[in-house]
Design a protein around this motif. Structure first.
Motif, PDB file in Angstrom:
ATOM      1  N   ALA A 120       9.568  -0.179   6.632  1.00 54.23           N
ATOM      2  CA  ALA A 120       8.481  -0.591   7.535  1.00 54.23           C
ATOM      3  C   ALA A 120       9.058  -1.545   8.565  1.00 54.23           C
ATOM      4  CB  ALA A 120       7.366  -1.292   6.773  1.00 54.23           C
ATOM      5  N   PRO A 121       8.477  -1.585   9.763  1.00 52.99           N
ATOM      6  CA  PRO A 121       8.911  -2.585  10.738  1.00 52.99           C
ATOM      7  C   PRO A 121       8.689  -3.994  10.166  1.00 52.99           C
ATOM      8  CG  PRO A 121       7.399  -0.994  11.732  1.00 52.99           C
ATOM      9  CD  PRO A 121       7.385  -0.751  10.267  1.00 52.99           C
ATOM     10  N   GLY A 122       9.708  -4.809  10.194  1.00 54.80           N
ATOM     11  CA  GLY A 122       9.573  -6.186   9.699  1.00 54.80           C
ATOM     12  C   GLY A 122       9.657  -6.327   8.186  1.00 54.80           C
ATOM     13  N   ILE A 123      10.016  -5.251   7.490  1.00 53.66           N
ATOM     14  CA  ILE A 123      10.017  -5.300   6.013  1.00 53.66           C
ATOM     15  C   ILE A 123      11.043  -6.319   5.491  1.00 53.66           C
ATOM     16  CG2 ILE A 123      11.643  -3.356   5.721  1.00 53.66           C
ATOM     17  CD1 ILE A 123       8.567  -3.919   3.502  1.00 53.66           C
ATOM     18  N   GLY A 375      18.708  -3.084   6.329  1.00 56.79           N
ATOM     19  CA  GLY A 375      19.410  -2.524   7.479  1.00 56.79           C
ATOM     20  C   GLY A 375      18.435  -2.162   8.577  1.00 56.79           C
ATOM     21  N   SER A 376      18.988  -1.801   9.737  1.00 56.72           N
ATOM     22  CA  SER A 376      18.212  -1.378  10.909  1.00 56.72           C
ATOM     23  C   SER A 376      17.143  -2.397  11.311  1.00 56.72           C
ATOM     24  CB  SER A 376      17.569  -0.009  10.681  1.00 56.72           C
ATOM     25  OG  SER A 376      18.538   0.940  10.360  1.00 56.72           O
ATOM     26  N   SER A 377      17.506  -3.674  11.186  1.00 56.23           N
ATOM     27  CA  SER A 377      16.587  -4.748  11.553  1.00 56.23           C
ATOM     28  C   SER A 377      16.187  -4.637  13.029  1.00 56.23           C
ATOM     29  CB  SER A 377      17.304  -6.072  11.291  1.00 56.23           C
ATOM     30  OG  SER A 377      16.554  -7.135  11.765  1.00 56.23           O
ATOM     31  N   TRP A 383      14.702  -1.164   6.931  1.00 59.02           N
ATOM     32  CA  TRP A 383      14.503  -0.968   5.497  1.00 59.02           C
ATOM     33  C   TRP A 383      14.945  -2.196   4.707  1.00 59.02           C
ATOM     34  CZ3 TRP A 383      18.935  -1.401   2.577  1.00 59.02           C
ATOM     35  CH2 TRP A 383      20.159  -1.154   3.226  1.00 59.02           C
ATOM     36  N   TYR A 384      14.408  -2.282   3.484  1.00 57.75           N
ATOM     37  CA  TYR A 384      14.770  -3.370   2.574  1.00 57.75           C
ATOM     38  C   TYR A 384      14.910  -2.798   1.174  1.00 57.75           C
ATOM     39  CZ  TYR A 384      14.562  -7.614  -0.217  1.00 57.75           C
ATOM     40  OH  TYR A 384      14.848  -8.606  -1.108  1.00 57.75           O
ATOM     41  N   ASP A 385      15.974  -3.188   0.495  1.00 56.82           N
ATOM     42  CA  ASP A 385      16.183  -2.749  -0.883  1.00 56.82           C
ATOM     43  C   ASP A 385      16.074  -3.974  -1.791  1.00 56.82           C
ATOM     44  OD1 ASP A 385      17.141  -1.911  -3.351  1.00 56.82           O
ATOM     45  OD2 ASP A 385      18.527  -0.472  -2.425  1.00 56.82           O
ATOM     46  N   PRO A 386      15.039  -4.001  -2.653  1.00 57.94           N
ATOM     47  CA  PRO A 386      14.800  -5.222  -3.437  1.00 57.94           C
ATOM     48  C   PRO A 386      15.711  -5.400  -4.654  1.00 57.94           C
ATOM     49  CG  PRO A 386      13.071  -3.601  -3.855  1.00 57.94           C
ATOM     50  CD  PRO A 386      13.992  -2.990  -2.834  1.00 57.94           C
TER      51      PRO A 386
END
Ligand code: ZN
Length: 407
Positions: A120-123, A375-377, A383-386
């Protein structure tokens, strides 16, 4: 009392690591990993465009209230605040993350999942910081951690782009907590090794060329603001930016024109200039201004006799101060020790974050990653991987408790 402000940071961290409440909080982060991610998804699903953070701020304030924080409010600027009061009012530590994103109104903030990744944007920027804020407050409250100093949790507005740090500026210079804050910690983005103690200075401009406009055939020769913008960019983009000190520039937005066969009446661009060194930033700034003026003069020199001149409007829309929290300050040493004790190699770093502002005011401040990876900020594919988020939360908790002290 165990606080890095009174004992050595290394000793403070050792004492914290042997405390049973700290072990309980560590387990809280591990066993509640899924619930923390669910909360992360909830807050990131609420749109938060620049100057449009209100809904997210209200959600966060309700969260703070439900966790038992006191003095919860959304302040005049739009920041969301909540306090965990220690046995003493001081030291007062601000723990913050920013509510806003770079994405314009109308962007879909819906969070999707792809295997372990959240999209998501801003994740990540700064969704994972907001998730860390909530998780830390929750762990402290749920595990009954009692502190000596007090912790002011803040979701700030206006960290990105044209926000120009308006949230943290209000908090520390005009709000009711101004001049009461002893230290400042911001969670921004992922990771467990980064410690941003150096504030990266930047200047941001909006350039506008305004002319009479006209018909593309009939009025040919009238000065063309889009041509002038193009020329300014071409001149400016030839700047030989040094690698060291790292210096960067970006034309991030351009606009102008109404129709393919009309000479535009107006064209504009927004430009971001950054450098690790103030002198380099000034040099880049001078080159940029010259490029714009020369482009203006060129376009005017070519105009048809008797036509009005193209006009330039040059506005400084953002200025972030440079500076640093010294390597040997308690706060930075504490962050270094906690990073090491968790098995990571600390990496001091320079960036442009909410910490720029407290640093410029002489308040010790650092920005930390909130665990996990991303990545892809600043793109729609962010994306974000928790996975391993707990390690970032553990580090954050140790730094917080190292400053405010366990009772
Ligand atoms: Zn950010």
């Amino acid at each position: 009392m165990v606080t890095a402000l009174k004992t050595s940071p290394a000793l403070t961290v050792r004492q914290l690591m042997s405390s049973s409440v700290v072990s309980r909080a560590f387990r809280f982060f591990e066993t509640n990993a899924e619930a923390i991610t669910d909360e992360h998804i909830r807050i990131c699903s609420i749109p938060a465009s620049p100057f449009g953070e209100q809904e997210r701020a209200i959600y966060l304030s309700e969260k703070f209230s439900s966790l038992g924080l006191t003095e919860v409010e959304v302040d005049e600027e739009g920041n969301c605040l909540g306090l965990i009061k220690g046995t003493s009012r001081t030291p007062l530590l601000v723990v913050s993350a920013h509510l806003d994103t770079v994405f314009a109104k109308g962007t879909s903030f819906q969070v999707t999942r792809n295997e372990s990744r959240l999209l998501a944007p801003g994740i990540a920027d700064d969704g994972c910081g907001l998730a860390a804020l909530i998780a830390l407050a929750q762990a402290i409250q749920t595990e009954g951690i009692r502190t000596e100093g007090s912790i002011l949790f803040v979701g700030t507005v206006g960290e990105e782009g044209e926000g120009n740090l308006r949230g943290v500026r209000h908090l520390l210079t005009r709000g009711r907590w101004a001049s009461k804050v002893d230290a400042f910690l911001s969670f921004d983005g992922p990771g467990v090794d980064r410690i941003t103690n150096q504030a990266l200075g930047s200047r941001r401009y909006r350039v506008e060329f305004v002319g009479p406009g006209g018909h593309s055939w009939g009025d040919f020769g009238v000065p063309n603001p889009v041509h002038a913008i193009g020329c300014a960019i071409s001149r400016f983009a030839s700047y030989p930016a040094p690698k060291d000190p790292r210096t960067t520039f970006n034309v991030g937005r351009i606009e102008g024109g109404t129709s393919i066969n009309a000479i535009p009446g107006k064209a504009a661009m927004e430009v971001d200039l950054r450098s690790a060194a103030e002198a380099e930033l000034r040099r880049l700034d001078a080159f940029f201004r010259r490029a714009v003026r020369e482009a203006l003069d060129d376009e005017n020199a070519k105009r048809r006799a008797g036509d009005p001149e193209l006009k330039l409007k040059l506005d400084l829309i953002g200025e972030r101060p440079t500076g640093e929290t010294p390597r040997d300050s308690s706060l930075v040493e504490l962050a270094i020790e906690t990073t090491k004790v968790l098995g990571f190699e600390p990496r001091l770093d320079q960036s442009s974050t909410d910490s720029n502002l407290p640093i410029s005011l002489g308040i010790p401040a650092i920005t930390l990653g909130a665990g996990g990876s991303s990545g892809s900020s600043h793109t729609l594919d962010e994306w974000y991987d928790p996975r391993d988020r707990d390690k970032g939360l553990k580090r954050g908790l140790l730094v917080v408790l190292g400053i405010v002290g366990l009772v």
